[in-house]
Design a protein around this motif. Structure first.
Motif, short mmCIF file in Angstrom:
data_model
loop_
_atom_site.label_atom_id
_atom_site.label_comp_id
_atom_site.label_asym_id
_atom_site.label_seq_id
_atom_site.Cartn_x
_atom_site.Cartn_y
_atom_site.Cartn_z
N LEU A 47 0.81 -1.22 0.00
CA LEU A 47 0.00 0.00 0.00
C LEU A 47 0.84 1.27 0.00
O LEU A 47 0.35 2.33 -0.40
N THR A 48 2.08 1.21 0.45
CA THR A 48 2.93 2.41 0.49
C THR A 48 3.87 2.51 -0.71
O THR A 48 4.78 3.34 -0.72
N LEU A 49 3.64 1.70 -1.74
CA LEU A 49 4.50 1.73 -2.92
C LEU A 49 4.36 3.04 -3.69
O LEU A 49 3.26 3.56 -3.88
N ARG A 50 5.49 3.55 -4.13
CA ARG A 50 5.52 4.64 -5.11
C ARG A 50 5.88 4.04 -6.47
O ARG A 50 6.53 3.00 -6.53
N TRP A 51 5.48 4.73 -7.52
CA TRP A 51 5.81 4.21 -8.85
C TRP A 51 7.32 4.17 -9.08
O TRP A 51 7.82 3.34 -9.83
N THR A 52 8.04 5.04 -8.40
CA THR A 52 9.50 5.03 -8.53
C THR A 52 10.12 3.79 -7.89
O THR A 52 11.29 3.47 -8.14
N ASP A 53 9.34 3.07 -7.04
CA ASP A 53 9.82 1.84 -6.43
C ASP A 53 9.72 0.65 -7.38
O ASP A 53 10.32 -0.40 -7.13
N ARG A 59 -8.33 9.23 -3.13
CA ARG A 59 -9.01 9.93 -4.23
C ARG A 59 -8.29 11.22 -4.61
O ARG A 59 -8.21 11.59 -5.78
N LYS A 60 -7.77 11.94 -3.61
CA LYS A 60 -7.05 13.18 -3.91
C LYS A 60 -5.69 12.89 -4.54
O LYS A 60 -5.11 13.78 -5.19
N GLY A 61 -5.16 11.71 -4.33
CA GLY A 61 -3.89 11.33 -4.93
C GLY A 61 -2.66 11.84 -4.23
O GLY A 61 -1.54 11.65 -4.70
N ASP A 62 -2.85 12.49 -3.06
CA ASP A 62 -1.71 13.10 -2.38
C ASP A 62 -1.06 12.20 -1.33
O ASP A 62 -0.04 12.54 -0.75
N LYS A 63 -1.68 11.05 -1.08
CA LYS A 63 -1.12 10.11 -0.11
C LYS A 63 -1.63 8.71 -0.42
O LYS A 63 -2.62 8.54 -1.14
N PRO A 64 -0.97 7.68 0.13
CA PRO A 64 -1.39 6.30 -0.17
C PRO A 64 -2.59 5.89 0.68
O PRO A 64 -2.85 6.47 1.73
N HIS A 65 -3.30 4.89 0.22
CA HIS A 65 -4.41 4.34 0.98
C HIS A 65 -3.90 3.70 2.26
O HIS A 65 -2.77 3.21 2.33
N CYS A 66 -4.73 3.68 3.27
CA CYS A 66 -4.37 3.03 4.52
C CYS A 66 -4.87 1.59 4.52
O CYS A 66 -5.64 1.18 3.65
N GLY A 67 -4.42 0.83 5.49
CA GLY A 67 -4.81 -0.57 5.56
C GLY A 67 -6.29 -0.77 5.76
O GLY A 67 -6.86 -1.79 5.34
N GLY A 68 -6.96 0.19 6.43
CA GLY A 68 -8.39 0.06 6.68
C GLY A 68 -9.20 0.00 5.40
O GLY A 68 -10.21 -0.71 5.31
#
Length: 374
Positions: free
Chosen positions: A239-245, A287-296
């Motif tokens: 869930l915390t992956l960035r595309w650069t990873d 939805r805003k795209g400024d942070k990753p989704h959380c586990g919940g």
């Protein structure tokens, strides 16, 4: 760290937050006030003397005014410079004060998530029992009674005990308890039955069919579940992956439970990434795209997916177990499986190998049946 001349009005206006905050006095160097999450406020001194960092409580902000605390702090700082011994104050040796000192000391040692979780156990399980007590007066029987009171929640008990032990070690280090008197040592943890659920081949097929029906409505959740199954990664890692990873056929994680690591991707896993729209720096953005989704978010989606697939007792983490089981069945070595899962030690991986016995028994039954027919 904020800095301003501390006055009674300024100190009263300081509001607590989720973590402790220090405010330095602009008039006397080394003097300040700490605001705890509980709302409590304590004046303190913080300085270095001959290479040693010294932090001591001056007094409770509710019991003295700012000028009185400043005068006492000045005297304490002068005594330190003159190398005069400073006796510990009752406020300094109370349990919650030592707990804060222990957490300050470990803030750079523990990972942010570990720090947050340990802080939660301190607040919910430990402080209700030991707050306001002098740490030198806490006995082994006190610890035994506290641990027994948590029998109904063995996981919370087992995870709170190491946190309490760290606090007791800090008390010894600070000289508030005698060396070797940690009352947490030697207390046996609760025995919890290991829960290692693996998906059978039929369950994997059922899950795959369910994911295909949900691709249109929940594309990101479906992609995340597939990646968990196809990589054996932890939920937080995906869930915390960035595309650069994601590059060169692998995931290059900046950090994980065991530090930075590389996860090599199969063709099936690469195909999942190819099907995700790149609308954000994050692979799984909100939805805003400024942070990753959380586990919940994923846990909620998984609840519906597993019910539809007929695997209602399966957790997301069991997909990692399933990946390890598949690697074992394919004949991979313990070393290879450990590398795939990002284990720090072989002992962690060895817990999967006991399933080799059941696999061997199954194979023996099949071979026996074939030979018997002949």
């Amino acid at each position: 760290m904020a800095s301003a001349t501390l006055t009674d009005a300024r100190v009263r206006a300081l509001n607590p937050r989720k973590s402790a905050r220090d405010f330095r006095d602009g008039k006397l160097k080394g003097f300040g006030v700490r605001v705890l999450p509980s709302g409590g406020k304590s004046y303190f001194i913080h300085c270095q003397h001959e290479g040693t960092r010294i932090w001591k409580i001056v007094g409770d902000a509710a019991a003295m005014n700012a000028n009185e605390a400043r005068s006492r702090a000045a005297a304490m700082l002068a005594a330190i410079r003159q190398e005069a011994p400073l006796p510990a104050s009752p406020e300094e040796t109370v349990f919650e004060a030592v707990a804060e000192a222990a957490f300050r000391r470990h803030e750079r040692v523990w990972k942010p998530r570990t720090f947050k979780v340990n802080r939660s156990y301190l607040r919910s399980q430990i402080l209700p029992r030991f707050a306001d007590r002098q740490i030198a007066d806490i006995t082994r029987q006190d610890i035994v009674n506290w641990f027994a009171s948590l029998r109904a929640t063995p996981v919370a008990a087992d995870r709170s005990m190491p946190v309490l032990s760290v606090i007791m070690r800090e008390a010894e280090r600070l000289g508030f308890r005698e060396e070797g008197t940690n009352p947490c040592l030697g207390i046996r943890r609760y025995r919890r039955k290991g829960r290692e659920r693996f998906l059978a081949d039929t369950e994997i097929r059922s899950l795959g069919a369910c994911l295909r029906t949900r691709e249109g409505d929940q594309p990101l959740a479906v992609a995340a579940v597939r990646l968990l199954l196809l990589t054996g990664s932890r939920t937080s890692e995906i869930l915390t992956l960035r595309w650069t990873d994601v590059r060169e056929g692998a995931l290059f994680l900046r950090d994980s439970k065991t530090g930075p690591r590389t996860i090599w991707l199969s063709h099936a896993a690469l195909a999942v990434f190819d099907g995700i729209d790149r609308t954000s720096p994050w692979v799984f953005p909100t939805r805003k795209g400024d942070k990753p989704h959380c586990g919940g978010w994923l846990a909620a989606a998984w609840h519906g997916i597993r019910a539809e697939a007929g695997i209602g007792d399966v957790r997301l983490h069991d997909l990692r177990h399933t990946y390890a089981s598949a690697a074992l069945k394919s004949g991979e070595s313990v070393l290879a499986i450990g590398r795939l899962l990002g284990h720090r030690s072989a002992e962690t991986t060895l817990k999967y190998t006991h399933h080799a016995d059941s696999m061997a028994a199954e194979a023996a039954a099949k071979i026996g049946a074939i030979l018997a027919e002949g």
